[in-house]
Design a protein around this motif. Structure first.
Motif, PDB file in Angstrom:
ATOM      1  N   GLY A 105     -45.859  21.209  14.989  1.00 53.84           N
ATOM      2  CA  GLY A 105     -44.992  20.871  13.884  1.00 53.84           C
ATOM      3  C   GLY A 105     -46.025  21.039  12.411  1.00 53.84           C
ATOM      4  N   THR A 139     -44.147  18.370   6.587  1.00 51.61           N
ATOM      5  CA  THR A 139     -42.794  18.057   7.005  1.00 51.61           C
ATOM      6  C   THR A 139     -42.563  16.665   6.298  1.00 51.61           C
ATOM      7  OG1 THR A 139     -42.623  19.206   8.997  1.00 51.61           O
ATOM      8  CG2 THR A 139     -40.958  17.441   8.737  1.00 51.61           C
ATOM      9  N   SER A 156     -31.753   6.150  19.117  1.00 50.70           N
ATOM     10  CA  SER A 156     -31.321   7.477  19.279  1.00 50.70           C
ATOM     11  C   SER A 156     -29.900   7.614  19.009  1.00 50.70           C
ATOM     12  CB  SER A 156     -31.815   7.896  20.575  1.00 50.70           C
ATOM     13  OG  SER A 156     -30.981   7.352  21.692  1.00 50.70           O
ATOM     14  N   SER A 214     -30.662  13.461   9.250  1.00 56.47           N
ATOM     15  CA  SER A 214     -31.507  14.523   9.150  1.00 56.47           C
ATOM     16  C   SER A 214     -32.640  14.093   8.299  1.00 56.47           C
ATOM     17  CB  SER A 214     -30.669  15.648   8.295  1.00 56.47           C
ATOM     18  OG  SER A 214     -30.206  15.353   7.161  1.00 56.47           O
ATOM     19  N   THR A 218     -32.470  13.114  19.809  1.00 55.71           N
ATOM     20  CA  THR A 218     -32.476  12.980  18.493  1.00 55.71           C
ATOM     21  C   THR A 218     -32.830  14.387  17.872  1.00 55.71           C
ATOM     22  OG1 THR A 218     -34.920  12.593  18.498  1.00 55.71           O
ATOM     23  CG2 THR A 218     -33.686  10.792  19.105  1.00 55.71           C
ATOM     24  N   PHE A 219     -33.649  15.261  18.336  1.00 49.92           N
ATOM     25  CA  PHE A 219     -33.848  16.470  17.669  1.00 49.92           C
ATOM     26  C   PHE A 219     -32.610  17.177  17.536  1.00 49.92           C
ATOM     27  CE2 PHE A 219     -38.495  16.577  19.170  1.00 49.92           C
ATOM     28  CZ  PHE A 219     -38.956  15.871  17.779  1.00 49.92           C
ATOM     29  N   ALA A 239     -32.978  14.635  13.817  1.00 49.57           N
ATOM     30  CA  ALA A 239     -34.494  14.361  13.598  1.00 49.57           C
ATOM     31  C   ALA A 239     -35.505  15.582  13.360  1.00 49.57           C
ATOM     32  CB  ALA A 239     -34.889  13.125  14.776  1.00 49.57           C
ATOM     33  N   LEU A 240     -36.519  14.894  12.462  1.00 51.39           N
ATOM     34  CA  LEU A 240     -37.444  16.074  12.283  1.00 51.39           C
ATOM     35  C   LEU A 240     -38.793  15.853  12.809  1.00 51.39           C
ATOM     36  CD1 LEU A 240     -37.400  16.601   8.468  1.00 51.39           C
ATOM     37  CD2 LEU A 240     -35.970  18.207  10.461  1.00 51.39           C
ATOM     38  N   THR A 246     -41.306  13.013  15.633  1.00 50.00           N
ATOM     39  CA  THR A 246     -41.084  11.911  16.838  1.00 50.00           C
ATOM     40  C   THR A 246     -42.485  11.259  16.928  1.00 50.00           C
ATOM     41  OG1 THR A 246     -40.321  11.007  18.859  1.00 50.00           O
ATOM     42  CG2 THR A 246     -41.546  13.408  18.814  1.00 50.00           C
ATOM     43  N   ASP A 259     -43.676  23.219  19.826  1.00 49.39           N
ATOM     44  CA  ASP A 259     -42.261  22.639  19.259  1.00 49.39           C
ATOM     45  C   ASP A 259     -42.478  22.878  17.850  1.00 49.39           C
ATOM     46  OD1 ASP A 259     -39.680  22.062  19.126  1.00 49.39           O
ATOM     47  OD2 ASP A 259     -39.876  19.895  19.683  1.00 49.39           O
ATOM     48  N   HIS A 264     -40.710  21.146  15.876  1.00 52.72           N
ATOM     49  CA  HIS A 264     -40.536  19.753  15.330  1.00 52.72           C
ATOM     50  C   HIS A 264     -42.015  19.200  15.377  1.00 52.72           C
ATOM     51  CE1 HIS A 264     -36.463  20.412  17.039  1.00 52.72           C
ATOM     52  NE2 HIS A 264     -36.164  19.903  15.693  1.00 52.72           N
ATOM     53  N   TRP A 324     -44.586  16.479  16.414  1.00 58.04           N
ATOM     54  CA  TRP A 324     -44.909  15.380  17.410  1.00 58.04           C
ATOM     55  C   TRP A 324     -46.362  14.637  16.974  1.00 58.04           C
ATOM     56  CZ3 TRP A 324     -42.469  14.884  22.693  1.00 58.04           C
ATOM     57  CH2 TRP A 324     -41.155  15.751  22.789  1.00 58.04           C
TER      58      TRP A 324
END
Length: 452
Positions: free
Chosen positions: A19, A23, A32, A37, A58-59, A63-64, A66, A76, A78, A80
């Motif tokens: 990711g 971000t 969850s 957003s 959650t994504f 969610a952006l 985790t 991914d 997103h 992590w």
């Protein structure tokens, strides 16, 4: 809140697995089902549920990013972030975020009445300042960090509830919130099963001062037997509140008028009349510390007193309802010996029909449980209740305690809430007052709902 993924990883010593490090996260959630957003999801691995299984959901919900303690690599779009412990990482991130704010922080702890005290302190302060306060009772190792993320630049003071049940917990909370001011309401026997002695309980709660500085102030209840041991011994300033003659903020001439309490505030600079729309000496004490904190932080006492006149009890915390000429005192949120005594005093302030105490099991009392339940029954009988309904196995000891004082007192031990509801409906008459109280796990709010 606004933190970049890079800042989050740095705050908790985490490793960015994938990711964009730039971000921007705008909220944090451990639930969850509560995802916006821009959320950072923090999956907690509990005894029953491992929230890591909900990361994908959650994504999908917006969610952006985790945290994870179960993945060493990931591909991914997103964010992590790998950490050793998601719970510990949450606390570290919250502590880093809190440091961005130079406003005064007021920490509230104690065995009984933390949430009500927090509400009164925040209300008094709101007479002159924009207050961020703990919502509900988010006062735990997870709840307090989540509270930190509600801070924004508009806030001028923060009032945070800090609860603990075992050794080391308050020290960790103090590192997160770093309160400049702290309130200790009282030292009871809640959680004594883990902490063993009241002295241990007091010592642990006093870790709320771990991050104090030279200008910090500790507010202590002068009516509490254990806390008064700290007179002339602390290394920082103490402001005492209570009914003792030597207290800095003292209540005098306390009287009850319908659903309100009036008293004279004896403050360092003079006398003030206070009206509080709540009953019980414990609420007078809560109001006193609210006024003491407000004055210390520069809010005029006259304005703080006017604000407290607007106070409304929280749900299930001595809310008073009147139904079919019966007064129902809903204090079903939780219970401890000290809290029950205070509530019985409120019940016995009613002088129309019968005064009926509905008391359920108190939990987490360990080896003190039998005596604590017996003593509560003894106290209730001496206070003047007219009937006693109990719920649960432990609460049978309340009956024994009550009958040791008043052998003829009508007592009705019940196995569950349903049985108690049936019994109450058979004995209630117009003009009666009913107190309902028990540990949260006993769900005595079911009794209140049935009566209402």
């Amino acid at each position: 809140m606004k933190m970049t993924a890079r800042e989050i990883a740095e705050a908790c010593g985490g490793r960015l697995l994938c990711g964009d490090p730039d971000t921007v996260v705008t909220s944090v959630s451990t639930d969850s089902r509560k995802i916006d957003s821009g959320t950072l999801f923090v999956p907690i691995k509990g005894e029953r549920t491992n929230a890591h299984t909900f990361i994908g959901a959650t994504f999908a919900a917006g969610a952006l990013a985790t945290l994870t303690q179960e993945h060493d690599s990931m591909e991914d779009r997103h964010v992590w972030i790998r950490v050793q412990s998601t719970e510990q990482a949450l606390q570290q991130i919250a502590a880093a975020y809190r440091k961005r704010f130079s406003i005064p922080f007021v920490g509230i702890t104690g065995s009984v009445g933390k949430t009500t005290t927090k509400e009164m302190v925040a209300l008094a302060l709101s007479a002159g300042l924009n207050v961020m306060k703990t919502e509900g009772n988010f006062n735990s190792q997870i709840g307090l960090p989540l509270t930190m993320f509600t801070l924004d630049k508009s806030h001028q003071v923060a009032v945070v509830e800090m609860g603990m049940s075992d050794f080391g917990e308050m020290s960790r909370l103090a590192q997160i919130a770093a309160p400049d001011y702290a309130v200790v309401t009282n030292i009871g026997i809640s959680h004594i099963e883990q902490l063993k002695t009241q002295q241990n309980i007091m010592n642990e709660k006093l870790h709320i001062t771990d991050c104090f500085h030279k200008n910090s102030v500790l507010f202590l209840n002068g009516d509490d037997r254990l806390l008064t041991q700290l007179r002339n011994t602390a290394k920082f300033k103490i402001v005492w509140f209570g009914t003792q003659s030597w207290c800095d903020f003292r209540a005098d001439n306390i009287r009850t008028e319908k659903a309100s309490t009036r008293f004279t505030l004896v403050a360092p600079e003079g006398l003030y009349e206070v009206r509080l729309p709540a009953l019980g000496i414990h609420n007078v004490t809560n109001a006193l510390v609210g006024l003491a904190v407000a004055k210390t932080l520069g809010v005029p006492l006259e304005k703080a007193i006017a604000k407290l006149a607007e106070y409304r009890p929280l749900a299930m915390r001595q809310q008073i309802h009147r139904v079919n000429e019966v007064t129902v005192i809903d204090d079903s949120y939780n219970a401890s010996p000290d809290a029950i005594r205070s509530s019985v005093d409120v019940l016995c302030g009613f002088h129309t029909g019968k005064r009926i105490a509905v008391l359920a099991d108190m939990l987490e009392l360990g080896e003190y449980s039998q005596k604590a339940h017996f003593d509560v029954g003894e106290y209730a009988a001496k206070a003047g209740i007219d009937a006693l309904v109990t719920v649960g196995e432990r609460a049978k000891e309340i009956v024994r305690g009550a009958r040791s004082v008043h052998p003829e007192l009508p007592c009705f031990p019940c196995g569950d809430n349903s049985e108690a509801i049936t019994k109450l409906k058979s004995i209630l008459m117009g003009g009666d007052a009913v107190l309902v109280k028990g540990s949260r796990a006993m769900k005595t709010d079911q009794i209140v709902k049935a009566l209402l």
